[in-house]
Design a protein around this motif. Structure first.
Motif, short mmCIF file in Angstrom:
data_model
loop_
_atom_site.label_atom_id
_atom_site.label_comp_id
_atom_site.label_asym_id
_atom_site.label_seq_id
_atom_site.Cartn_x
_atom_site.Cartn_y
_atom_site.Cartn_z
N THR A 81 23.23 56.23 27.06
CA THR A 81 24.26 57.04 27.73
C THR A 81 24.67 56.40 29.05
O THR A 81 25.87 56.32 29.39
N VAL A 82 23.66 55.96 29.81
CA VAL A 82 23.98 55.31 31.10
C VAL A 82 24.79 54.05 30.86
O VAL A 82 25.77 53.77 31.58
N ARG A 83 24.41 53.28 29.86
CA ARG A 83 25.13 52.04 29.56
C ARG A 83 26.58 52.35 29.17
O ARG A 83 27.53 51.67 29.61
N GLN A 84 26.75 53.40 28.33
CA GLN A 84 28.10 53.77 27.86
C GLN A 84 28.96 54.24 29.02
O GLN A 84 30.12 53.82 29.17
N LEU A 85 28.43 55.11 29.90
CA LEU A 85 29.20 55.60 31.03
C LEU A 85 29.49 54.48 32.03
O LEU A 85 30.58 54.45 32.63
N SER A 86 28.52 53.54 32.18
CA SER A 86 28.75 52.42 33.08
C SER A 86 29.87 51.53 32.57
O SER A 86 30.77 51.11 33.35
N GLU A 87 29.87 51.25 31.25
CA GLU A 87 30.92 50.41 30.69
C GLU A 87 32.29 51.09 30.80
O GLU A 87 33.31 50.44 31.09
N ARG A 88 32.32 52.41 30.56
CA ARG A 88 33.62 53.12 30.66
C ARG A 88 34.15 53.07 32.08
O ARG A 88 35.34 52.82 32.31
N TRP A 89 33.25 53.33 33.06
CA TRP A 89 33.73 53.29 34.46
C TRP A 89 34.16 51.89 34.86
O TRP A 89 35.17 51.71 35.54
N GLN A 90 33.39 50.88 34.40
CA GLN A 90 33.76 49.51 34.75
C GLN A 90 35.08 49.12 34.08
O GLN A 90 35.94 48.46 34.72
N ASN A 91 35.27 49.48 32.81
CA ASN A 91 36.49 49.08 32.11
C ASN A 91 37.72 49.80 32.66
O ASN A 91 38.82 49.21 32.72
N ARG A 92 37.54 51.04 33.08
CA ARG A 92 38.70 51.81 33.55
C ARG A 92 38.96 51.62 35.03
O ARG A 92 40.11 51.67 35.47
N VAL A 93 37.93 51.34 35.82
CA VAL A 93 38.13 51.34 37.26
C VAL A 93 37.68 50.02 37.89
O VAL A 93 38.48 49.30 38.53
N ALA A 94 36.42 49.69 37.75
CA ALA A 94 35.87 48.59 38.54
C ALA A 94 36.47 47.25 38.18
O ALA A 94 36.91 46.49 39.06
N VAL A 95 36.52 46.93 36.91
CA VAL A 95 37.00 45.60 36.51
C VAL A 95 38.49 45.43 36.81
O VAL A 95 38.89 44.39 37.38
N PRO A 96 39.36 46.41 36.48
CA PRO A 96 40.77 46.22 36.80
C PRO A 96 41.00 46.04 38.30
O PRO A 96 41.81 45.18 38.70
N ILE A 97 40.33 46.83 39.12
CA ILE A 97 40.57 46.72 40.57
C ILE A 97 40.01 45.39 41.08
O ILE A 97 40.63 44.70 41.90
N ALA A 98 38.82 44.99 40.60
CA ALA A 98 38.22 43.75 41.09
C ALA A 98 39.01 42.54 40.67
O ALA A 98 39.08 41.52 41.41
N ASN A 99 39.70 42.60 39.52
CA ASN A 99 40.45 41.45 39.05
C ASN A 99 41.89 41.44 39.56
O ASN A 99 42.61 40.44 39.36
N ALA A 100 42.34 42.54 40.17
CA ALA A 100 43.73 42.63 40.63
C ALA A 100 43.90 41.90 41.95
O ALA A 100 42.95 41.68 42.70
N ALA A 101 45.16 41.55 42.21
CA ALA A 101 45.49 40.92 43.50
C ALA A 101 45.32 41.95 44.61
O ALA A 101 45.34 43.16 44.36
N PRO A 102 45.17 41.52 45.85
CA PRO A 102 44.92 42.47 46.94
C PRO A 102 45.96 43.58 47.03
O PRO A 102 45.58 44.75 47.18
#
Length: 484
Positions: A81-102
């Motif tokens: 469950t933790v892994r699933q919620l972590s991947e969802r948060w990363q895919n929806r929030v963390a990864v897009p923001i970290a990969n976006a231009a400033p």
């Protein structure tokens, strides 16, 4: 002990490490959220450094947790469950923001702020539930470990008490069944050892001790029988000793009669026969002269025989003056006494250095006189006597003397008989004498605690060997008492 070891291993190898890595996983995810939120607010990439470290730490924590929780279905489900919620948060929030231009990151973070907060709150609740469960399992394992440790300690205490109780019971059983019977047996045995042979041996305890007591009782009975037999034997010996004393007294009286009453008529017979021979010799016929010669010779031989018997009887009875005797002096005086015989026979007598011994000088002089005179007397007619006196010490602490000559020798079948009184191997015409000499030597040697024999290995003549103690000993005393 096995359960305690298992619980200890479970806590140290699984529960504590799993809880530790669950906390590290939460810390890694919080670092990611902090880095992404800072970058989304400022547009500066320096804020993404915690995010990068968090991603790495998250992977390591997930890998270790997966291995630690593989055999725990509930914990594995919570980790999924933790892994699933972590991947969802990363895919929806963390990864897009970290990969976006400033500039893009700021607007994207603003537009997904509510979604990101809701997703990370769900993830944090899952992490909290996971840690709570892991903490509960660790606490349960700790309680179980304490119970197992307590049970182990009480078990060991019980075992120790049982050992002490068994030891006490064994000690008491040994005391009652073995120690006390042994003490009683030892006490009665000591009483018997003190001379109370009528004291019966107490028999009690186990079968082995009863058997031992019976054996000791049998030994006591045997000792009692032997004591009674010894007492009877002692009484018989006392009676025999009294008889021997009476016999010795009679023998002494006989010796007195032989030395006085018998010698007086014998001297008269000898004197008158010699007077008859001197006065009427040659006046009668030849047969009368022969008869007179026979009478004179018989009287003389009877006088010599009586004197030799008196000398033999005095050994150990009249002559008993024990002191330190120098055998060099004794042999020297003996050679002086035999000077005429030595000169007439041409005898050559040599000897080793002779020691000093404890004994009677007169008796030892008689010993050497008889031995040396025999060696001279029983010589070969075709050669002069060659006599050798040797002396050495033996391993038994004795002086061993040997008188060796080149005479006619003694046949093996007669080597024991020559020490018997009046035993002669030759006629008086061939070799004069009474047959008492070697018997006298044996009596003197045995009186001094030694032995005498003929060496059977010496064939070129005769070798007479005898021993004397190096020092004054109880053996000599016993021999003297026996002769007396």
């Amino acid at each position: 002990m096995t359960r305690t070891s298992q619980l200890t291993d479970q806590i140290m190898d699984r529960r504590l490490p799993a809880l530790t890595y669950a906390i590290r996983l939460e810390t890694a995810l919080v670092n990611q959220e902090t880095g992404v939120r800072g970058y989304g607010l400022s547009g500066q990439r320096d804020f993404l450094q915690p995010y990068g470290r968090g991603v790495t730490e998250e992977k390591e924590a997930l890998r270790r947790l997966g291995a630690l929780l593989a055999d725990d279905p509930r914990a594995s489900e919570e980790l999924a469950t933790v892994r699933q919620l972590s991947e969802r948060w990363q895919n929806r929030v963390a990864v897009p923001i970290a990969n976006a231009a400033p500039d893009r990151a700021v607007s994207l973070a603003s537009s997904r702020a509510e979604e990101g907060k809701a997703g990370f709150d769900a993830l944090r609740r899952a992490l909290t539930a996971q840690q709570t469960h892991l903490e509960q399992e660790r606490a349960a394992a700790s309680r179980e470990l304490r119970r197992a440790t307590s049970l182990r300690n009480w078990t060991f205490t019980g075992i120790a008490l049982v050992i002490v109780l068994v030891a006490a019971l064994v000690f008491e059983a040994l005391r009652r069944g073995i120690t006390t019977p042994l003490s009683q047996l030892g006490h009665t045995a000591r009483e018997v050892a003190k001379g109370r042979f009528d004291q019966p041996i107490a028999v009690s305890g186990p079968a082995d001790l009863r058997q031992l007591g019976s054996d000791v009782e049998s030994m006591r009975g045997r000792l009692l029988e032997e004591l009674e037999f010894s007492e009877k034997s002692r009484q018989l010996l006392d009676e025999q000793a009294a008889d021997l004393q009476r016999s010795n007294t009679e023998l002494e009286q006989f010796a007195y009669v032989a030395s006085h009453d018998l010698q007086e008529p014998l001297r008269k017979v000898s004197s008158f026969t010699q007077l008859l021979q001197r006065r009427y010799g040659g006046q009668l016929d030849e047969r009368a002269d022969q008869y007179i010669a026979f009478a004179v010779d018989g009287a003389n031989r009877m006088q010599v025989l009586i004197n030799d018997l008196l000398a033999f009887s005095r050994v150990g009875r009249v002559l008993n003056d024990h002191e330190e005797v120098d055998l060099e002096d004794v042999v020297g005086r003996t050679l002086d006494n035999l000077g005429v015989a030595i000169e007439e026979s041409g005898a050559e007598i040599t000897h080793d250095p002779l020691p000093k011994v404890v004994g009677d000088a007169t008796q030892l002089g008689m010993l050497w006189q008889n031995l040396l005179s025999n060696s001279i007397k029983f010589r070969r007619p075709d050669r002069s006597p060659d006599i050798r006196i040797s002396a050495r010490t033996t391993d038994d602490g004795l002086w061993e003397f040997a008188v060796t000559d080149n005479g006619i020798g003694i046949d093996p079948e007669f080597q024991e008989k020559v020490f018997v009184l009046f035993q002669r191997l030759h006629t008086r015409d061939a070799y004069p004498g009474t047959g008492i000499g070697l018997a006298m030597c044996k009596k003197v040697v045995e009186f001094h605690g030694g032995t005498i024999w003929i060496d059977p290995d010496h064939t070129a003549g005769t070798r007479v060997v005898f021993t004397l103690p190096v020092e004054h000993s109880a053996a000599a005393d016993g021999a003297r008492e026996a002769h007396t």
